[in-house]
Design an enzyme around this catalytic site. Structure first.
Site, PDB file in Angstrom:
ATOM      1  CB  SER A   1      -0.879   0.035   1.240  1.00  0.00           C
ATOM      2  OG  SER A   1      -1.568   1.244   1.370  1.00  0.00           O
TER       3      SER A   1
ATOM      4  CE1 TYR B   1      -3.862  -2.021   5.400  1.00  0.00           C
ATOM      5  CE2 TYR B   1      -3.477   0.193   4.655  1.00  0.00           C
ATOM      6  CZ  TYR B   1      -3.549  -0.950   4.564  1.00  0.00           C
ATOM      7  OH  TYR B   1      -3.817  -1.401   3.316  1.00  0.00           O
TER       8      TYR B   1
HETATM    9  N1  LIG Z   1      -8.661  -0.621  -1.076  1.00  0.00           N
HETATM   10  C1  LIG Z   1      -7.537   0.199  -0.852  1.00  0.00           C
HETATM   11  O1  LIG Z   1      -7.805   1.261  -0.804  1.00  0.00           O
HETATM   12  C2  LIG Z   1      -6.224  -0.387  -0.633  1.00  0.00           C
HETATM   13  C3  LIG Z   1      -6.241  -1.779  -0.290  1.00  0.00           C
HETATM   14  N2  LIG Z   1      -4.993  -2.557  -0.252  1.00  0.00           N
HETATM   15  C4  LIG Z   1      -4.640  -3.678   0.148  1.00  0.00           C
HETATM   16  O2  LIG Z   1      -5.332  -4.411  -0.838  1.00  0.00           O
HETATM   17  C5  LIG Z   1      -5.576  -5.836  -0.389  1.00  0.00           C
HETATM   18  C6  LIG Z   1      -7.095  -6.248  -0.808  1.00  0.00           C
HETATM   19  O3  LIG Z   1      -7.824  -5.167  -0.261  1.00  0.00           O
HETATM   20  P1  LIG Z   1      -9.282  -4.797  -0.867  1.00  0.00           P
HETATM   21  O4  LIG Z   1      -9.495  -5.549  -1.989  1.00  0.00           O
HETATM   22  O5  LIG Z   1      -9.368  -3.141  -1.047  1.00  0.00           O
HETATM   23  O6  LIG Z   1     -10.176  -4.907   0.201  1.00  0.00           O
HETATM   24  P2  LIG Z   1     -11.536  -5.921   0.541  1.00  0.00           P
HETATM   25  O7  LIG Z   1     -11.978  -5.594   1.935  1.00  0.00           O
HETATM   26  O8  LIG Z   1     -12.464  -5.802  -0.392  1.00  0.00           O
HETATM   27  O9  LIG Z   1     -10.885  -7.414   0.481  1.00  0.00           O
HETATM   28  C7  LIG Z   1     -10.215  -8.021   1.314  1.00  0.00           C
HETATM   29  C8  LIG Z   1      -9.917  -9.411   0.915  1.00  0.00           C
HETATM   30  O10 LIG Z   1      -9.127  -9.793   1.977  1.00  0.00           O
HETATM   31  C9  LIG Z   1      -9.506 -11.329   2.564  1.00  0.00           C
HETATM   32  N3  LIG Z   1      -9.095 -11.387   3.931  1.00  0.00           N
HETATM   33  C10 LIG Z   1      -9.433 -10.394   5.087  1.00  0.00           C
HETATM   34  N4  LIG Z   1      -8.849 -11.163   6.253  1.00  0.00           N
HETATM   35  C11 LIG Z   1      -8.675 -12.374   5.869  1.00  0.00           C
HETATM   36  C12 LIG Z   1      -8.114 -13.332   6.317  1.00  0.00           C
HETATM   37  N5  LIG Z   1      -7.941 -13.475   7.791  1.00  0.00           N
HETATM   38  N6  LIG Z   1      -7.898 -14.580   5.876  1.00  0.00           N
HETATM   39  C13 LIG Z   1      -8.071 -14.827   4.508  1.00  0.00           C
HETATM   40  N7  LIG Z   1      -8.599 -13.799   3.912  1.00  0.00           N
HETATM   41  C14 LIG Z   1      -8.703 -12.654   4.487  1.00  0.00           C
HETATM   42  C15 LIG Z   1     -11.113 -10.789   2.487  1.00  0.00           C
HETATM   43  O11 LIG Z   1     -11.940 -12.237   2.457  1.00  0.00           O
HETATM   44  P3  LIG Z   1     -12.702 -12.598   3.661  1.00  0.00           P
HETATM   45  O12 LIG Z   1     -13.284 -11.452   4.322  1.00  0.00           O
HETATM   46  O13 LIG Z   1     -13.731 -13.652   2.912  1.00  0.00           O
HETATM   47  O14 LIG Z   1     -11.766 -13.750   4.541  1.00  0.00           O
HETATM   48  C16 LIG Z   1     -11.372 -10.304   1.174  1.00  0.00           C
HETATM   49  O15 LIG Z   1     -11.364 -11.022   0.167  1.00  0.00           O
HETATM   50  C17 LIG Z   1      -5.333  -5.812   1.221  1.00  0.00           C
HETATM   51  O16 LIG Z   1      -4.404  -6.163   1.360  1.00  0.00           O
HETATM   52  C18 LIG Z   1      -5.604  -4.154   1.386  1.00  0.00           C
HETATM   53  O17 LIG Z   1      -4.561  -3.744   2.643  1.00  0.00           O
HETATM   54  C19 LIG Z   1      -3.894  -1.438  -0.456  1.00  0.00           C
HETATM   55  C20 LIG Z   1      -3.890  -0.183  -0.749  1.00  0.00           C
HETATM   56  C21 LIG Z   1      -5.223   0.522  -1.023  1.00  0.00           C
HETATM   57  O1  LIG Z   2      -4.009   0.885   1.704  1.00  0.00           O
HETATM   58  C1  LIG Z   2      -5.041   1.769   1.655  1.00  0.00           C
HETATM   59  C2  LIG Z   2      -4.907   2.856   0.845  1.00  0.00           C
HETATM   60  S1  LIG Z   2      -4.650   4.030   2.217  1.00  0.00           S
HETATM   61  O2  LIG Z   2      -6.201   4.198   2.761  1.00  0.00           O
HETATM   62  O3  LIG Z   2      -3.677   3.875   3.162  1.00  0.00           O
HETATM   63  O4  LIG Z   2      -4.630   5.477   1.394  1.00  0.00           O
END
Ligand SMILES: NC(=O)C1=CN([C@@H]2O[C@H](COP(=O)(O)OP(=O)(O)OC[C@H]3O[C@@H](n4cnc5c(N)ncnc54)[C@H](OP(=O)(O)O)[C@@H]3O)[C@@H](O)[C@H]2O)C=CC1
Ligand SMILES: O=CCS(=O)(=O)O
Length: 251
Positions: free
Chosen positions: A138, A151
């Site tokens: 991120s 985070y």
């Molecule tokens: N959206 C944003 O602004 C940004 C997101 N990110 C990163 O991108 C990644 C995906 O996030 P995003 O798609 O945005 O968020 P979502 O919440 O839409 O998706 C997160 C996914 O992670 C899974 N997950 C969470 N905890 C667990 C666990 N303990 N075991 C297995 N699976 C898990 C969830 O599945 P389930 O709940 O079914 O287990 C879900 O499929 C993350 O690592 C996040 O930190 C990075 C930068 C920006």
């Molecule tokens: O990782 C997620 C993006 S932000 O919320 O930190 O800008």
């Protein structure tokens, strides 16, 4: 056809990446905790490409190792691991956060990613040239902001772990990339605010955040580069997101 394993495929980037790889004919190992969403994905994509769904909490090292050990023959030669499962919690000052929320982020974003990577390394090395590990970091791993506390620190770990993995994987053909997205409209903020839909909607309103498909395209691009190219880190922001200046505490 090559096999991709995507953690956190039930939502956001992971789900969009599943559709992107499926569109190119890849076989898929899709994981997440929500079985009903995995079943829906399998129903939707499974008639186009081979799909194996695994209900898996990445924090459970034993379950992760067992699932990898028991991969069916047709899913054992994995070409791309997308370490995407992750979350942010507690968007408030560090001094107001419940310790449990910090632990959950560390357990998921660091320990979970390490669990899956450790279990998969031998499989990826066996695949060799063209294999890749794509870790979803991120912008929060590089740029501090209020409420980022643990985070952002977990995502700094993802960046450095990715670089260090590269050193050890020299000569195996396995590539490692840290993709570091900025603000993207997924369920991320709903999770971060523990279900506050209004707060999530407000964050993304009046601007143009990244969409899950934008990052899925970057993931697919990195995974399908010629074998001799390794992108170390790819930071991707919406055009309408930039940095803030330093802030000063004044009398
Ligand atoms: N959206 C944003 O602004 C940004 C997101 N990110 C990163 O991108 C990644 C995906 O996030 P995003 O798609 O945005 O968020 P979502 O919440 O839409 O998706 C997160 C996914 O992670 C899974 N997950 C969470 N905890 C667990 C666990 N303990 N075991 C297995 N699976 C898990 C969830 O599945 P389930 O709940 O079914 O287990 C879900 O499929 C993350 O690592 C996040 O930190 C990075 C930068 C920006
Ligand atoms: O990782 C997620 C993006 S932000 O919320 O930190 O800008």
């Amino acid at each position: 056809m090559p096999v991709a394993m995507i953690t956190g495929a039930t939502s956001g980037f992971g789900r969009a990446a599943a559709y992107r790889f499926a569109a190119a004919g890849w076989s898929l190992i899709l994981t997440g905790r929500r079985s009903e969403r995995l079943e829906a994905l399998e129903q939707d994509i499974g008639n186009k490409v081979p799909v194996l769904t695994l209900t898996l909490d990445v924090r459970d090292a034993e379950a992760v190792a067992r699932a990898v050990e028991e991969l069916p023959a047709e899913f054992r030669e994995v070409t791309c691991l997308v370490n995407n499962a992750g979350l942010a919690l507690a968007p408030k000052p560090a001094q107001e956060v419940d310790l449990a929320d910090w632990h959950t982020m560390i357990d998921t974003n660091i320990t979970g990613l390490v669990n899956v990577t450790h279990a998969m390394l031998a499989r990826l090395i066996a695949t060799g040239a063209g294999a890749s590990i794509i870790n979803i970091g991120s912008v929060a791993g590089s740029w501090p902001y209020p409420g980022g506390h643990v985070y952002g620190a977990t995502k700094a770990f993802v960046e450095q772990f990715s670089y260090n993995l590269r050193c050890d994987l020299k000569g195996t053909g396995v590539r490692v990339t840290d993709i570091a997205p900025g603000m993207a409209e997924t369920e991320f903020t709903l999770v971060r605010t523990k279900g506050d839909q209004a707060a999530s909607d407000a964050l993304y309103s009046g601007t143009t955040p990244l969409q899950a498909e934008d990052i899925a395209e970057q993931i697919f691009h990195v995974a399908t580069l010629p074998d001799h190219i390794n992108i170390n880190r790819l930071e991707v922001m919406p055009t309408r997101q930039t940095w803030s200046p330093f802030t000063i505490d004044r009398d």
